[in-house]
Design a protein around this motif. Structure first.
Motif, PDB file in Angstrom:
ATOM      1  N   HIS A 127      -9.144   2.927   2.389  1.00 47.95           N
ATOM      2  CA  HIS A 127      -8.676   1.613   1.966  1.00 47.95           C
ATOM      3  C   HIS A 127      -9.306   0.549   2.847  1.00 47.95           C
ATOM      4  CE1 HIS A 127      -5.137   2.736   4.770  1.00 47.95           C
ATOM      5  NE2 HIS A 127      -5.983   2.016   5.462  1.00 47.95           N
TER       6      HIS A 127
ATOM      7  N   TYR B 137      -6.099  -6.169  -0.815  1.00 52.30           N
ATOM      8  CA  TYR B 137      -6.597  -4.876  -0.344  1.00 52.30           C
ATOM      9  C   TYR B 137      -7.134  -4.047  -1.505  1.00 52.30           C
ATOM     10  CZ  TYR B 137      -2.069  -2.817  -1.823  1.00 52.30           C
ATOM     11  OH  TYR B 137      -0.967  -2.406  -2.541  1.00 52.30           O
TER      12      TYR B 137
ATOM     13  N   GLN C  18      -7.784   0.136  -2.559  1.00 54.33           N
ATOM     14  CA  GLN C  18      -7.500   1.536  -2.242  1.00 54.33           C
ATOM     15  C   GLN C  18      -8.280   2.450  -3.173  1.00 54.33           C
ATOM     16  OE1 GLN C  18      -3.290   1.410   0.102  1.00 54.33           O
ATOM     17  NE2 GLN C  18      -3.369   2.593  -1.755  1.00 54.33           N
TER      18      GLN C  18
ATOM     19  N   PRO D  74       0.810  -1.225   0.000  1.00 51.61           N
ATOM     20  CA  PRO D  74       0.000   0.000   0.000  1.00 51.61           C
ATOM     21  C   PRO D  74       0.841   1.272   0.000  1.00 51.61           C
ATOM     22  CG  PRO D  74      -0.920  -1.597   1.531  1.00 51.61           C
ATOM     23  CD  PRO D  74       0.399  -2.154   1.078  1.00 51.61           C
TER      24      PRO D  74
ATOM     25  N   ASP E  59       0.684   4.233  -2.710  1.00 53.11           N
ATOM     26  CA  ASP E  59       0.444   5.624  -2.287  1.00 53.11           C
ATOM     27  C   ASP E  59       1.527   6.563  -2.833  1.00 53.11           C
ATOM     28  OD1 ASP E  59      -1.763   4.797  -0.903  1.00 53.11           O
ATOM     29  OD2 ASP E  59      -0.810   4.851   1.071  1.00 53.11           O
TER      30      ASP E  59
ATOM     31  N   ILE F  37      -5.207   9.559  -1.096  1.00 57.33           N
ATOM     32  CA  ILE F  37      -5.996   8.390  -0.739  1.00 57.33           C
ATOM     33  C   ILE F  37      -7.228   8.822   0.058  1.00 57.33           C
ATOM     34  CG2 ILE F  37      -4.664   7.912   1.360  1.00 57.33           C
ATOM     35  CD1 ILE F  37      -5.147   4.888   0.640  1.00 57.33           C
TER      36      ILE F  37
ATOM     37  N   LEU G  49      -4.834  -5.228   5.681  1.00 61.57           N
ATOM     38  CA  LEU G  49      -4.288  -4.999   4.339  1.00 61.57           C
ATOM     39  C   LEU G  49      -3.139  -5.944   4.006  1.00 61.57           C
ATOM     40  CD1 LEU G  49      -4.078  -1.067   4.331  1.00 61.57           C
ATOM     41  CD2 LEU G  49      -6.059  -2.528   3.892  1.00 61.57           C
TER      42      LEU G  49
END
Length: 255
Positions: free
Chosen positions: A226, A248, A250, A209, A213, A223, A244
């Motif tokens: 999530h 996951y 997002q 993640p 990002d 973001i 996560l």
């Protein structure tokens, strides 16, 4: 509205395309819609994921998710749509949606199923970078379980972000690169339980993640939220949660 004069075939060349992955998914294409086929477990996973997406998209656009067609008025593209197992349900909830995929056989299967079901989803054998000039930008760009299969994540993410209108959403679903994801998604799902064909995933191409990002933040995205998608071993049902570590989702906003 999306143009309906979609070309049937295109020659797809891009630095983000992994030819080995395209060959693999062309081979699996006929399995997508089979209830007891190679991807039968994916359908249960997909049901939980689609229900969550159907609820969150209207909310993030400040619309009512409880109407019969909560996605009405939204122009959506599903990048790497496979045989349409996400694209088609979203079209049934009012979305003006186009599904694209680099595997031509996937698109053939998706079109055939849509013809049989009567859904309004449209499909094109194309890459995301082919679509900005043709169709402009979209309210929502979806790319689910795709980034872990591309050859160049930078090029692929750039092509996705180009498709999102200012204020629009980019929704990415993928696998985290953790020990848990290796044990669950590869050893467990592919080799022990046989839920997915062996070789479906390469753990080294999973994306954290934080990495996602960072890539998107450099392109003007923030973001919004999530979540994790995980199997409850007691009920054997897929649920949306805060873990996560494996699968996951997002939701990123442009601008």
């Amino acid at each position: 509205m999306l143009r309906k004069d979609l070309k049937k075939n295109m020659s797809l060349t891009s630095g983000s395309v992994d030819p080995a992955e395209i060959t693999k998914f062309n081979k699996f294409a006929d399995e997508w819609w089979k209830p007891d086929g190679a991807f039968k477990t994916v359908h249960a996973f997909n049901k939980a994921r689609v229900e969550h997406i159907l609820n969150r998209i209207p909310v993030l656009f400040q619309n009512n998710p409880n109407t019969p067609k909560p996605l009405s008025g939204l122009k959506i593209i599903d990048v790497g749509c496979g045989a349409g197992i996400v694209t088609e349900p979203l079209s049934n909830h009012g979305a003006d949606i186009l599904g694209i995929d680099a595997a031509e056989r996937n698109i053939e299967v998706a079109k055939r199923h849509t013809h049989q079901s009567g859904a309004s989803a449209r499909y094109l054998h194309a890459l995301p970078e082919d679509c900005v000039e043709k169709f402009g930008t979209f309210d929502v760009v979806l790319s689910l379980e795709v980034v872990e299969h591309v050859a160049n994540i930078e090029e692929f993410l750039q092509s996705l972000t180009d498709l999102v209108r200012p204020g629009g959403l980019l929704i990415i679903g993928t696998l985290n690169r953790t020990l848990r994801s290796y044990l669950k998604a590869i050893i467990g799902a592919e080799y022990v339980l046989g839920w997915l064909p062996r070789g479906t995933h390469d753990w080294r191409k999973f994306v954290t993640p934080t990495e996602l990002d960072d890539h998107l933040g450099q392109r003007g995205f923030s973001i919004k939220e999530h979540c994790g998608v995980a199997l409850n071993p007691l009920t054997m049902r897929w649920n949306i949660n805060n873990d996560l570590s494996t699968n996951y989702l997002q939701f990123h906003c442009k601008g």
